[in-house]
Design a protein around this motif. Structure first.
Motif, PDB file in Angstrom:
ATOM      1  N   THR A  91       6.374  -7.338  40.172  1.00 20.62           N
ATOM      2  CA  THR A  91       5.221  -8.130  40.605  1.00 20.62           C
ATOM      3  C   THR A  91       5.054  -9.279  39.607  1.00 20.62           C
ATOM      4  OG1 THR A  91       4.117  -6.193  41.547  1.00 20.62           O
ATOM      5  CG2 THR A  91       2.766  -8.136  41.130  1.00 20.62           C
ATOM      6  N   ILE A  92       5.048 -10.516  40.109  1.00 18.80           N
ATOM      7  CA  ILE A  92       4.987 -11.706  39.265  1.00 18.80           C
ATOM      8  C   ILE A  92       3.742 -12.517  39.625  1.00 18.80           C
ATOM      9  CG2 ILE A  92       6.184 -13.801  38.532  1.00 18.80           C
ATOM     10  CD1 ILE A  92       8.774 -12.533  39.512  1.00 18.80           C
ATOM     11  N   TYR A  93       2.961 -12.844  38.605  1.00 16.86           N
ATOM     12  CA  TYR A  93       1.813 -13.727  38.784  1.00 16.86           C
ATOM     13  C   TYR A  93       2.076 -15.032  38.050  1.00 16.86           C
ATOM     14  CZ  TYR A  93      -2.790 -15.796  38.125  1.00 16.86           C
ATOM     15  OH  TYR A  93      -3.848 -16.677  38.092  1.00 16.86           O
ATOM     16  N   ARG A  94       1.942 -16.136  38.744  1.00 21.26           N
ATOM     17  CA  ARG A  94       2.138 -17.464  38.162  1.00 21.26           C
ATOM     18  C   ARG A  94       0.810 -18.209  38.166  1.00 21.26           C
ATOM     19  NH1 ARG A  94       6.611 -16.481  41.321  1.00 21.26           N
ATOM     20  NH2 ARG A  94       8.639 -16.585  40.256  1.00 21.26           N
ATOM     21  N   GLY A  95       0.394 -18.607  36.956  1.00 18.53           N
ATOM     22  CA  GLY A  95      -0.869 -19.315  36.839  1.00 18.53           C
ATOM     23  C   GLY A  95      -0.776 -20.747  37.345  1.00 18.53           C
ATOM     24  N   LYS A  96      -1.901 -21.323  37.588  1.00 14.08           N
ATOM     25  CA  LYS A  96      -1.945 -22.703  38.035  1.00 14.08           C
ATOM     26  C   LYS A  96      -1.636 -23.651  36.883  1.00 14.08           C
ATOM     27  CE  LYS A  96      -5.238 -21.696  41.725  1.00 14.08           C
ATOM     28  NZ  LYS A  96      -6.573 -21.997  42.311  1.00 14.08           N
ATOM     29  N   LYS A  97      -1.481 -24.918  37.189  1.00 14.41           N
ATOM     30  CA  LYS A  97      -0.973 -25.891  36.239  1.00 14.41           C
ATOM     31  C   LYS A  97      -1.807 -25.963  34.974  1.00 14.41           C
ATOM     32  CE  LYS A  97       0.563 -30.692  35.910  1.00 14.41           C
ATOM     33  NZ  LYS A  97       0.701 -31.985  36.624  1.00 14.41           N
ATOM     34  N   ASN A  98      -3.113 -26.035  35.074  1.00 19.49           N
ATOM     35  CA  ASN A  98      -3.976 -26.189  33.898  1.00 19.49           C
ATOM     36  C   ASN A  98      -4.586 -24.869  33.440  1.00 19.49           C
ATOM     37  OD1 ASN A  98      -3.574 -29.017  33.876  1.00 19.49           O
ATOM     38  ND2 ASN A  98      -5.159 -29.281  35.456  1.00 19.49           N
ATOM     39  N   GLN A  99      -4.082 -23.767  33.926  1.00 21.37           N
ATOM     40  CA  GLN A  99      -4.617 -22.464  33.564  1.00 21.37           C
ATOM     41  C   GLN A  99      -3.973 -21.960  32.271  1.00 21.37           C
ATOM     42  OE1 GLN A  99      -4.332 -19.773  36.835  1.00 21.37           O
ATOM     43  NE2 GLN A  99      -5.499 -18.142  35.837  1.00 21.37           N
ATOM     44  N   ARG A 100      -4.775 -21.285  31.425  1.00 18.39           N
ATOM     45  CA  ARG A 100      -4.238 -20.770  30.173  1.00 18.39           C
ATOM     46  C   ARG A 100      -3.179 -19.699  30.404  1.00 18.39           C
ATOM     47  NH1 ARG A 100      -6.428 -21.992  25.362  1.00 18.39           N
ATOM     48  NH2 ARG A 100      -8.396 -23.143  25.314  1.00 18.39           N
ATOM     49  N   SER A 104      -1.056 -20.147  27.343  1.00 17.73           N
ATOM     50  CA  SER A 104      -1.236 -21.353  26.545  1.00 17.73           C
ATOM     51  C   SER A 104      -2.447 -21.158  25.647  1.00 17.73           C
ATOM     52  CB  SER A 104      -1.419 -22.569  27.458  1.00 17.73           C
ATOM     53  OG  SER A 104      -1.689 -23.727  26.716  1.00 17.73           O
ATOM     54  N   ILE A 105      -2.230 -21.199  24.312  1.00 27.09           N
ATOM     55  CA  ILE A 105      -3.326 -21.000  23.362  1.00 27.09           C
ATOM     56  C   ILE A 105      -4.093 -22.293  23.177  1.00 27.09           C
ATOM     57  CG2 ILE A 105      -3.901 -20.291  21.020  1.00 27.09           C
ATOM     58  CD1 ILE A 105      -1.327 -18.630  21.028  1.00 27.09           C
ATOM     59  N   ILE A 106      -3.402 -23.322  22.757  1.00 22.01           N
ATOM     60  CA  ILE A 106      -3.949 -24.677  22.724  1.00 22.01           C
ATOM     61  C   ILE A 106      -2.917 -25.592  23.360  1.00 22.01           C
ATOM     62  CG2 ILE A 106      -5.448 -24.287  20.730  1.00 22.01           C
ATOM     63  CD1 ILE A 106      -3.342 -25.531  18.956  1.00 22.01           C
ATOM     64  N   LYS A 107      -3.130 -26.878  23.284  1.00 22.65           N
ATOM     65  CA  LYS A 107      -2.291 -27.815  24.009  1.00 22.65           C
ATOM     66  C   LYS A 107      -0.821 -27.705  23.642  1.00 22.65           C
ATOM     67  CE  LYS A 107      -1.964 -32.682  25.321  1.00 22.65           C
ATOM     68  NZ  LYS A 107      -2.534 -34.047  25.141  1.00 22.65           N
ATOM     69  N   GLN A 108      -0.506 -27.602  22.357  1.00 21.34           N
ATOM     70  CA  GLN A 108       0.884 -27.581  21.898  1.00 21.34           C
ATOM     71  C   GLN A 108       1.361 -26.192  21.473  1.00 21.34           C
ATOM     72  OE1 GLN A 108       2.881 -30.174  22.089  1.00 21.34           O
ATOM     73  NE2 GLN A 108       1.302 -31.595  22.768  1.00 21.34           N
ATOM     74  N   LEU A 109       0.527 -25.171  21.631  1.00 14.91           N
ATOM     75  CA  LEU A 109       0.864 -23.842  21.137  1.00 14.91           C
ATOM     76  C   LEU A 109       0.797 -22.825  22.271  1.00 14.91           C
ATOM     77  CD1 LEU A 109       1.536 -22.197  18.557  1.00 14.91           C
ATOM     78  CD2 LEU A 109      -0.931 -21.778  18.332  1.00 14.91           C
ATOM     79  N   SER A 110       1.872 -22.024  22.403  1.00 13.11           N
ATOM     80  CA  SER A 110       1.947 -20.983  23.422  1.00 13.11           C
ATOM     81  C   SER A 110       2.166 -19.629  22.766  1.00 13.11           C
ATOM     82  CB  SER A 110       3.092 -21.264  24.405  1.00 13.11           C
ATOM     83  OG  SER A 110       2.899 -22.473  25.092  1.00 13.11           O
TER      84      SER A 110
END
Length: 398
Positions: free
Chosen positions: A225-234, A273-279
């Protein structure tokens, strides 16, 4: 390799790479062993040879060790060497030669012919040939066979179903232990496979099962089962997966004369996504094997050029803890990557021992079609006081 005159005007692409890989090992008794591996590989693809819409695929490797060669060296192996054509407005495709076949019931390399035909929402596939094991040599093309077929139905981009059958057979050598012969039973697989995939919103459901054709006994099962978040979702993705895997050892070695067991594995992984440049990411695996179990946990975070991972393993096979730091940076055309792994490990019945590895690699394009690459790897553990490995290579692209 050479290209005859009749391919003039055809389109070719591919690469040829040559590498020298050398390593020096020094154990605790100051005994040193040096290896130098020469490794060449080729990948070539030609289009419109003799017939329009045709394609030639070639890939192979050659390697040897001139300093301390093994008994089975030098080795030259062709992975793929096949010619394909398309007919009836590309609805039908035929491939002749050495090729890798994947079906819902099994997978493997073979020397033979395969075809598939697409009709509206349906695709029909069939193949037959001599099974090629990992050694690349087929002793008996008749007994070592691989054939089967598959039907897939794709209702839309959101739902598809596949069903397939395959028959794989591989004869085995006879090993000698003193005056006693050990006969390894032949590998025989006659299986049916079922697969389904459903996309619903941001969630994908996937299921595949493989069964013995004789009694429909379950050999292999994958549920996902795979869940893919939306573009701007964390939350970028979540994956939950269950696997029932048949043992792979009997396919390749003398160990097929011993009892083997299937394994059950449950895994859960995700990325956010934690912050803009950090995952950040995580991967948790629980493996059950013959009344024993193992737990593997991986936690990590990283930016564009640097990443950090912590890996913990405990259970059958031993235990380990590792911290891995990796980085990548470019200086003009020069690309440098580094990796540092520090940790310890403990075998099933042993004590904790330190383990460290350092890897530094680089690549540089000296011309638009030639790339030079290198890698140095240093390892330290309780067995080797000095283990240094160096690889130098060049790739030429057509």
């Amino acid at each position: 390799m050479f290209l005859p005159a009749f391919v003039f005007g055809s389109k070719f692409q591919g690469y040829f790479s040559t590498n020298t890989y050398t390593f020096s090992r020094q154990n605790q008794e100051d005994s040193t062993l040096i290896h130098t591996r020469l490794y060449q590989s080729v990948w070539l693809q030609g289009r419109d040879l003799l017939i329009k819409k045709s394609r030639l695929n070639v890939s192979g490797v050659f390697y040897t060790d001139p300093v301390n060669s093994f008994d089975n060296e030098p080795v030259f192996q062709i992975y793929n060497f096949n010619y394909s054509t398309s007919w009836f407005s590309q609805k039908m495709k035929i491939i002749l030669g050495r090729q890798f076949q994947y079906t819902v019931s099994d997978a493997g390399r073979m020397d033979g012919v395969s075809t598939n035909y697409t009709f509206r929402q349906f695709q029909i596939k069939g193949f037959i040939g001599s099974y090629v094991p990992a050694s690349g040599i087929t002793d008996n093309p008749v007994d070592d066979h691989f054939y089967g077929g598959e039907i897939s139905w794709k209702k839309s981009k959101l739902f598809d179903v596949r069903i397939g059958y395959s028959d794989k057979s591989h004869s085995r050598p006879v090993y000698r232990s003193g005056n006693r012969k050990i006969e390894v039973p032949p590998l025989i697989k006659r299986r049916i496979g079922l697969q389904s995939r459903l996309h619903k919103g941001n969630i994908t459901f996937y299921a595949r099962s493989r069964h013995q054709i004789r009694d429909f006994k379950l050999d292999d099962l994958t549920l996902q089962t795979i869940y893919r978040g939306k573009k701007n979702q964390r939350l970028q993705n979540l994956v939950f997966e269950y696997n029932l895997r048949e043992p792979r050892v009997p396919e390749n070695s003398i160990f097929s004369v011993f009892d083997t067991y299937s394994s059950h594995e449950v895994s859960f992984r995700g990325r956010l996504s934690i912050i803009k440049q950090l995952s950040g990411w995580f991967h948790i695996r629980q493996v059950l094997f013959n009344n024993d179990q193992a737990t593997i946990i991986s936690l990590g975070m990283g930016a564009k050029k640097v990443k950090l991972d912590f890996i913990h393993q405990d259970g059958y096979g031993g235990s380990s803890n590792r911290v891995v730091v990796g980085g990548r940076h470019s200086f003009g055309k020069l690309i440098i990557s580094s990796r540092l792994s520090l940790g310890n490990y403990r075998l099933i019945e042993g004590q904790w021992n330190d383990l460290s590895t350092v890897t530094l690699s680089s690549s540089y394009p000296v011309w638009k079609k030639i790339e030079i690459n290198s890698e140095i790897h240093v390892l330290k553990n309780k067995y080797y006081s000095n283990d240094t490995r160096l690889q130098l290579g060049m790739r030429y692209r057509l």
